[in-house]
Design an enzyme around this catalytic site. Structure first.
Site, PDB file in Angstrom:
ATOM      1  N   SER A  77     -64.198  50.689  10.481  1.00 37.65           N
ATOM      2  CA  SER A  77     -64.538  51.926   9.784  1.00 37.65           C
ATOM      3  C   SER A  77     -66.020  51.917   9.368  1.00 37.65           C
ATOM      4  CB  SER A  77     -63.598  52.115   8.581  1.00 37.65           C
ATOM      5  OG  SER A  77     -63.655  53.425   8.079  1.00 37.65           O
TER       6      SER A  77
ATOM      7  N   ASP B 206     -55.715  58.691  14.065  1.00 33.32           N
ATOM      8  CA  ASP B 206     -56.628  58.431  12.941  1.00 33.32           C
ATOM      9  C   ASP B 206     -57.054  59.749  12.304  1.00 33.32           C
ATOM     10  OD1 ASP B 206     -58.673  57.626  11.203  1.00 33.32           O
ATOM     11  OD2 ASP B 206     -59.338  56.029  12.546  1.00 33.32           O
TER      12      ASP B 206
ATOM     13  N   HIS C 144     -55.484  54.987  10.792  1.00 32.17           N
ATOM     14  CA  HIS C 144     -56.733  54.296  10.476  1.00 32.17           C
ATOM     15  C   HIS C 144     -56.382  52.878  10.025  1.00 32.17           C
ATOM     16  CE1 HIS C 144     -61.026  54.419   9.802  1.00 32.17           C
ATOM     17  NE2 HIS C 144     -60.893  54.001   8.551  1.00 32.17           N
TER      18      HIS C 144
END
Length: 226
Positions: A121, A175, A206
């Site tokens: 991320s 996601d 995610h």
């Protein structure tokens, strides 16, 4: 941020054999190095591997999209719009911290060519951005569930040292935090520029899957143990 790389708190996992390579793994927004440190046993590496794992903790700062709450963050996120998401001043400040982490390992005797820069991320954004611009050839860049902070363009001043460095991008097909389209946009730009980039998506949100960690382990071993 006035933090220096040497003052960044981190979790360091040493191999049982003398370290001859290193993975620097950057966590996502609001997490810490402790979030990913437990994955090392799950990688099922050979017992005699010489890979040092470094999981730094991002500095704490206010994050705009989270109502200004202070949390661990590599840079401020101003909006969910990909073109205005990343605070580039913060990205550049954290890039210096990550460069410092790499230099620490070089100073400890690990050649840059034996260092993988990984991240999830926000941490993936930093691993990709820093790796593309780093002035020494790295073993690989692992960019998980992330995007380019420069949206639909490659970063300025990408360095030729990593023009052929293996890059692995992973993304979740469901996601909702970082849409897969953002990862694919980065992948298309890298492909257009003839980077040595591979892409793999997974049926997840995610997050990270056990199956994915098996694939990452195979990729890491090819970079650092072959």
């Amino acid at each position: 941020m006035s933090t220096s790389a040497t003052s960044l708190e981190r979790i360091t996992l040493e191999p049982s054999s003398p370290a001859n390579s290193c993975v620097i793994w950057l966590h996502g927004l609001g997490d810490s190095g402790a979030g990913f440190a437990p994955i090392v046993p799950m990688l099922a590496l050979p017992e005699n591997h010489g890979i040092r794992f470094v999981f730094p903790h991002a500095p704490e700062q206010a994050v705009t999209i989270n109502q200004g709450y202070v949390m661990r963050s590599w840079y401020d996120i101003k909006s969910m719009d990909l073109h205005n998401r990343a605070d580039m001043e913060g990205v550049l400040a954290s890039e210096k911290l990550v460069q410092g982490l790499i230099q620490e390992q070089i100073d400890l005797g690990i050649a840059a060519k034996n260092i993988v820069l990984a991240g999830f991320s926000q941490g993936g954004v930093l691993s990709l951005f820093t790796g593309l611009r780093f002035s020494q050839s790295l073993a690989g860049i692992l960019a998980l569930s992330c995007y380019l902070p420069t949206a639909d363009t490659l970063p300025e001043h990408c360095h030729s040292a990593n023009s052929t460095t293996p890059i692995l991008q992973n993304h979740g097909e469901q996601d909702a935090v970082v849409p897969i389209s953002a990862g694919k946009m980065a992948n298309a730009l890298l492909n257009e520029a003839n980077y040595n980039v591979s892409w793999q998506s997974y049926p997840m949100e995610h997050s990270v899957l056990p199956e994915q960690l098996t694939d990452i382990s195979t990729w890491l071993q090819a970079r650092l143990l072959s």
